[in-house]
Design an enzyme around this catalytic site. Structure first.
Site, mmCIF file in Angstrom:
data_model
loop_
_atom_site.group_PDB
_atom_site.id
_atom_site.type_symbol
_atom_site.label_atom_id
_atom_site.label_comp_id
_atom_site.label_asym_id
_atom_site.label_seq_id
_atom_site.Cartn_x
_atom_site.Cartn_y
_atom_site.Cartn_z
ATOM 1 N N PHE A 106 6.134 5.089 9.152
ATOM 2 C CA PHE A 106 5.222 6.024 9.826
ATOM 3 C C PHE A 106 5.889 6.776 10.964
ATOM 4 O O PHE A 106 5.422 7.831 11.364
ATOM 5 C CB PHE A 106 3.997 5.250 10.382
ATOM 6 C CG PHE A 106 4.267 4.555 11.680
ATOM 7 C CD1 PHE A 106 4.144 5.232 12.890
ATOM 8 C CD2 PHE A 106 4.678 3.225 11.723
ATOM 9 C CE1 PHE A 106 4.418 4.606 14.102
ATOM 10 C CE2 PHE A 106 4.955 2.590 12.922
ATOM 11 C CZ PHE A 106 4.823 3.288 14.115
ATOM 12 N N LYS A 166 7.128 7.636 -1.757
ATOM 13 C CA LYS A 166 5.908 6.959 -1.304
ATOM 14 C C LYS A 166 5.979 6.980 0.232
ATOM 15 O O LYS A 166 6.658 6.175 0.848
ATOM 16 C CB LYS A 166 5.898 5.521 -1.839
ATOM 17 C CG LYS A 166 4.534 4.872 -1.984
ATOM 18 C CD LYS A 166 3.724 4.780 -0.710
ATOM 19 C CE LYS A 166 4.158 3.694 0.242
ATOM 20 N NZ LYS A 166 3.424 3.717 1.527
ATOM 21 N N ARG A 177 0.021 5.901 6.847
ATOM 22 C CA ARG A 177 -0.659 6.181 8.117
ATOM 23 C C ARG A 177 -0.614 7.648 8.494
ATOM 24 O O ARG A 177 -1.516 8.147 9.170
ATOM 25 C CB ARG A 177 -0.023 5.359 9.235
ATOM 26 C CG ARG A 177 -0.162 3.884 8.947
ATOM 27 C CD ARG A 177 0.224 3.063 10.133
ATOM 28 N NE ARG A 177 0.554 1.723 9.684
ATOM 29 C CZ ARG A 177 1.532 0.991 10.186
ATOM 30 N NH1 ARG A 177 2.254 1.459 11.168
ATOM 31 N NH2 ARG A 177 1.756 -0.201 9.729
ATOM 32 N N SER A 193 10.306 -1.741 8.403
ATOM 33 C CA SER A 193 10.583 -2.976 9.142
ATOM 34 C C SER A 193 11.507 -3.894 8.335
ATOM 35 O O SER A 193 11.573 -3.809 7.104
ATOM 36 C CB SER A 193 9.267 -3.684 9.454
ATOM 37 O OG SER A 193 8.595 -3.961 8.248
ATOM 38 N N CYS A 204 13.222 3.659 15.943
ATOM 39 C CA CYS A 204 14.181 2.604 15.593
ATOM 40 C C CYS A 204 15.416 2.692 16.467
ATOM 41 O O CYS A 204 16.215 1.763 16.515
ATOM 42 C CB CYS A 204 14.571 2.701 14.128
ATOM 43 S SG CYS A 204 15.480 4.197 13.779
HETATM 44 P P1 NAD Z 1 6.697 -0.919 7.469
HETATM 45 O O1 NAD Z 1 7.795 -1.805 7.025
HETATM 46 O O2 NAD Z 1 5.387 -1.533 7.815
HETATM 47 O O3 NAD Z 1 6.362 0.184 6.343
HETATM 48 C C1 NAD Z 1 7.362 0.997 5.790
HETATM 49 C C2 NAD Z 1 6.944 1.408 4.388
HETATM 50 O O4 NAD Z 1 6.842 0.233 3.572
HETATM 51 C C3 NAD Z 1 5.589 2.105 4.319
HETATM 52 O O5 NAD Z 1 5.655 3.161 3.390
HETATM 53 C C4 NAD Z 1 4.655 1.004 3.839
HETATM 54 O O6 NAD Z 1 3.575 1.484 3.074
HETATM 55 C C5 NAD Z 1 5.563 0.147 2.980
HETATM 56 N N1 NAD Z 1 5.155 -1.274 2.970
HETATM 57 C C6 NAD Z 1 4.612 -1.968 4.011
HETATM 58 N N2 NAD Z 1 4.376 -3.238 3.637
HETATM 59 C C7 NAD Z 1 4.762 -3.366 2.350
HETATM 60 C C8 NAD Z 1 4.783 -4.442 1.411
HETATM 61 N N3 NAD Z 1 4.335 -5.664 1.744
HETATM 62 N N4 NAD Z 1 5.257 -4.214 0.179
HETATM 63 C C9 NAD Z 1 5.718 -2.991 -0.156
HETATM 64 N N5 NAD Z 1 5.727 -1.930 0.673
HETATM 65 C C10 NAD Z 1 5.266 -2.111 1.923
HETATM 66 O O7 NAD Z 1 7.268 -0.059 8.701
HETATM 67 P P2 NAD Z 1 6.504 0.968 9.628
HETATM 68 O O8 NAD Z 1 5.603 0.198 10.550
HETATM 69 O O9 NAD Z 1 5.913 2.084 8.845
HETATM 70 O O10 NAD Z 1 7.725 1.584 10.464
HETATM 71 C C11 NAD Z 1 8.251 0.981 11.606
HETATM 72 C C12 NAD Z 1 9.511 0.187 11.296
HETATM 73 O O11 NAD Z 1 10.494 1.023 10.698
HETATM 74 C C13 NAD Z 1 10.185 -0.382 12.534
HETATM 75 O O12 NAD Z 1 10.603 -1.697 12.258
HETATM 76 C C14 NAD Z 1 11.376 0.533 12.762
HETATM 77 O O13 NAD Z 1 12.444 -0.048 13.477
HETATM 78 C C15 NAD Z 1 11.752 0.830 11.349
HETATM 79 N N6 NAD Z 1 12.564 2.037 11.236
HETATM 80 C C16 NAD Z 1 13.892 1.893 10.971
HETATM 81 C C17 NAD Z 1 14.708 3.010 10.878
HETATM 82 C C18 NAD Z 1 16.165 2.861 10.585
HETATM 83 O O14 NAD Z 1 16.804 3.864 10.252
HETATM 84 N N7 NAD Z 1 16.736 1.680 10.668
HETATM 85 C C19 NAD Z 1 14.152 4.284 11.068
HETATM 86 C C20 NAD Z 1 12.784 4.401 11.330
HETATM 87 C C21 NAD Z 1 12.000 3.262 11.407
#
Ligand code: NAD
Length: 499
Positions: free
Chosen positions: A149, A173, A177, A226, A281
């Site tokens: 998000f 996908k 949010r 995450s 991040c």
């Molecule tokens: P998230 O892991 O909750 O969700 C990311 C994606 O995964 C979304 O599209 C979500 O729908 C999907 N998802 C969530 N739970 C799932 C499941 N159980 N099974 C399959 N798909 C699922 O992350 P978020 O809250 O949207 O984003 C924040 C996180 O992203 C933070 O941890 C941040 O550090 C990380 N982030 C990392 C980078 C990087 O380059 N390392 C960049 C941006 C954000």
């Protein structure tokens, strides 16, 4: 409240699952959209359309594919205000920050305009008698992506722009949010000349994600989110035989040496720790001052700066430093962690717990917090808070500070503030983190370098954007060609090597 759509085969498409999730305006707490959550059948249909469209696109010459990206850049500039507004309305970040989100993605599209140069391959003339050897980069087919998000424009652009310019189709996908900016970008890419079906945006939750991970016609998966989900996706997609790159969470440390310009370091910490409400991040979430005197002076400089931060809705204009966090759940999780920090003995020197904004009482606002004397066993240190909470871990020496950063399980970004080149060089050489800033608080590389962390911040072999992205979204085919002598000399039965 509006019903939202998928973007399939070049058109906004109604969902058929009957399942929806709420899309909120984080500033007001109101539900502003109902987002359809796709079934695995809807996901499959999107993949099939992409698969049918891809061969003709792969056969289109690279320069023509790059020209679509050129036009796309123009259209993004044209619609910048609209995209930024849609993004802020669903994410909560300020308008200037939303534009930054779009522009960092746009810069990757600019890089993709140069893809024909990177797709040229390699050639060895006369590798043997009458033998030429050449390698070419071919697209993978249909690529998949799952995005978080916190950067609803930049992250999708970092994935689909290089994939598509290399001749692939892409099924995305986005985060459930805040998908509107992503869908607007998909429509703009089509307006720029991308044939229908090559970029499919399918909204959904775990059902759609799992269908994408398991789909036999999807060749690769890119994920950003995450760490627990990154690990799950990496394992499942790799087990299904796909090429996978997953980027996870972070806990980024800034080392502040006694010789640093402390005003500069404090200003940097404010932007890097609290910008976008800490939902980046690459946010700095841990300050590591070296020496008690440095720590005392730094805290003294941070307190008034943090207390002066302006928190408000994006509609308040440029006068706001950061907006709400993305959801009520995120707000609760952050405030619970703050309580844990207090209970475990950290000193809460700026307390944002009672923050409230008149007229926006139902919004997901969290006031800024500063902790001092945090230790590495506390939950506020071991967990990614992803909110406006800066922790200070005091170190006695440079070596201790380095060890703190190195022992942390994440390795996305880090920074060192110092005037001493020797210390800076040593830190850059030894720290086990993927992106390092020297007197730069958020060292996000530009689009022609690559972006990626180490340790639990990334899984897979190649980074995002830059030359790595062209490698990730293509596979090499190497041809050994012999014309025509030798063939008429009869068969060769031994495995040949070049003497
Ligand atoms: P998230 O892991 O909750 O969700 C990311 C994606 O995964 C979304 O599209 C979500 O729908 C999907 N998802 C969530 N739970 C799932 C499941 N159980 N099974 C399959 N798909 C699922 O992350 P978020 O809250 O949207 O984003 C924040 C996180 O992203 C933070 O941890 C941040 O550090 C990380 N982030 C990392 C980078 C990087 O380059 N390392 C960049 C941006 C954000």
């Amino acid at each position: 409240m509006t019903e939202m759509h998928h973007f399939i085969n070049g058109a906004l498409t109604k969902g058929t699952s009957g399942r929806f999730s709420n899309v909120y305006n984080p500033a007001t707490g109101e539900v502003q959209g109902k987002l359809p959550l796709a079934t695995s059948e809807e996901l499959d249909q999107a993949v099939q359309i992409a698969k049918a469209a891809q061969p003709a696109w792969a056969a289109t010459n690279p320069q023509k594919r790059a020209r679509v990206m050129m036009k796309f850049v123009d259209l993004m500039h044209r619609d910048m205000d609209k995209i930024a507004e849609a993004l802020s309305r669903e994410h909560g970040k300020t308008i200037p920050d939303a534009k930054g989100d779009v522009i960092r993605g746009l810069e990757c599209v600019e890089f993709c305009i140069g893809a024909p140069h990177l797709l040229k391959g390699e050639y060895t003339d006369s590798a043997g008698p009458g033998i030429d050897l050449y390698s070419m980069r071919q697209p993978l087919g249909v690529c998949g992506g799952i995005t978080p998000f916190n950067f609803p424009a930049m992250m999708p652009l970092w994935m689909f722009a290089p994939a598509i310019v290399c001749g692939n189709a892409f099924v995305l996908k986005p985060s459930e949010r805040d998908p509107s900016a992503t869908i607007m970008l998909a429509a703009l890419l089509e307006e720029a000349g991308l044939p229908k079906g090559l970029l499919q945006v399918v909204n959904g939750d775990k059902v759609a994600v799992d269908a994408l991970l398991d789909h036999p016609d999807v060749a690769s998966i890119g994920f950003v989110g995450s760490t627990p989900i990154a690990e799950y996706i990496y394992q499942r997609a790799a087990a299904a035989g796909k090429r996978v790159q997953c980027f996870g969470g972070a806990k980024n440390h800034m080392i502040i040496m006694p010789d640093a310009d402390l005003d500069q370091a404090a200003d940097a910490l404010i932007g890097a720790g609290f910008g976008a409400a800490g939902e980046r991040c690459m946010a700095i979430s841990v300050a590591v001052p070296v020496g008690e005197e440095t720590a005392d002076k730094l805290i003294e400089k941070l307190i008034p700066r943090i207390e002066a931060l302006k928190v408000g809705p994006y509609t308040a204009g440029d006068d706001v430093d950061f907006g709400p966090v993305v959801s009520a759940d995120a707000k609760k999780r952050i405030l619970d962690l703050v309580e844990t920090g207090v209970a475990q003995g950290a000193e809460l020197v700026v307390d944002g717990r009672n923050f409230s904004l008149q007229g926006y009482e139902d919004g997901f606002f969290v006031g800024p917090h500063l902790f001092d004397r945090v230790t590495t066993d506390m939950d506020i240190y071991t967990q990614e808070i992803f909110g406006p909470v800066l922790s200070t871990v005091r170190a006695a020496t440079y070596e201790e500070a380095l060890k703190i950063a190195m022992d942390n399980e994440y390795g996305n970004g880090t920074a060192i503030y110092t005037r001493d080149g020797d210390t800076a060089r040593d830190y850059v050489a030894r720290v086990n983190v993927g992106m390092v800033g020297v007197n730069v608080p958020i060292p996000v590389p530009l689009a022609y370098h690559t972006f990626g962390g180490w340790k639990k911040s990334a899984f897979g072999d190649l980074n995002q954007h830059g030359p790595d992205s062209i490698k990730f979204y293509t596979r090499t085919k190497t041809v050994t060609a012999r014309w025509p002598s030798g063939i008429k000399e009869g068969g060769e039965f031994n495995f040949k090597s070049m003497d």
